[in-house]
Design a protein around this motif. Sequence first.
Motif, PDB file in Angstrom:
ATOM      1  N   UNK A  59     -24.805   6.324 -27.501  1.00  0.00           N
ATOM      2  CA  UNK A  59     -24.593   6.305 -26.057  1.00  0.00           C
ATOM      3  C   UNK A  59     -25.380   5.157 -25.438  1.00  0.00           C
ATOM      4  N   UNK A  60     -24.914   4.697 -24.289  1.00  0.00           N
ATOM      5  CA  UNK A  60     -25.613   3.624 -23.572  1.00  0.00           C
ATOM      6  C   UNK A  60     -26.958   4.150 -23.103  1.00  0.00           C
ATOM      7  N   UNK A  61     -28.006   3.412 -23.376  1.00  0.00           N
ATOM      8  CA  UNK A  61     -29.341   3.793 -22.947  1.00  0.00           C
ATOM      9  C   UNK A  61     -30.044   4.767 -23.860  1.00  0.00           C
ATOM     10  N   UNK A  62     -29.487   5.020 -25.040  1.00  0.00           N
ATOM     11  CA  UNK A  62     -30.134   5.950 -25.973  1.00  0.00           C
ATOM     12  C   UNK A  62     -31.493   5.405 -26.398  1.00  0.00           C
ATOM     13  N   UNK A  63     -32.441   6.273 -26.535  1.00  0.00           N
ATOM     14  CA  UNK A  63     -33.790   5.906 -26.956  1.00  0.00           C
ATOM     15  C   UNK A  63     -33.810   5.786 -28.485  1.00  0.00           C
TER      16      UNK A  63
END
Length: 68
Positions: free
Chosen positions: A24-28
């Motif tokens: 996902x976009x912005x996954x850590x």
Amino acid sequence: MCPHSEDFRRTVALLGDLALYAHTIGADQDFVDAIGPCLAVSLPEPPPGIFPPGYGPTDGPQYPGQEG
């Protein structure tokens, strides 16, 4: 369902959810890198019937660097 099967199913589901989260976009990614191996190591032995009779996870070809 026996507790062993439930643990296996739950851990596999968590690994699947983590894989989805990782894309996902912005996954850590630090979180993914820390938690993924922990979940994989915590997998119990698979319940009977998951693998075909005679299956050996260590059977197979020798790879370079493996002692034979």
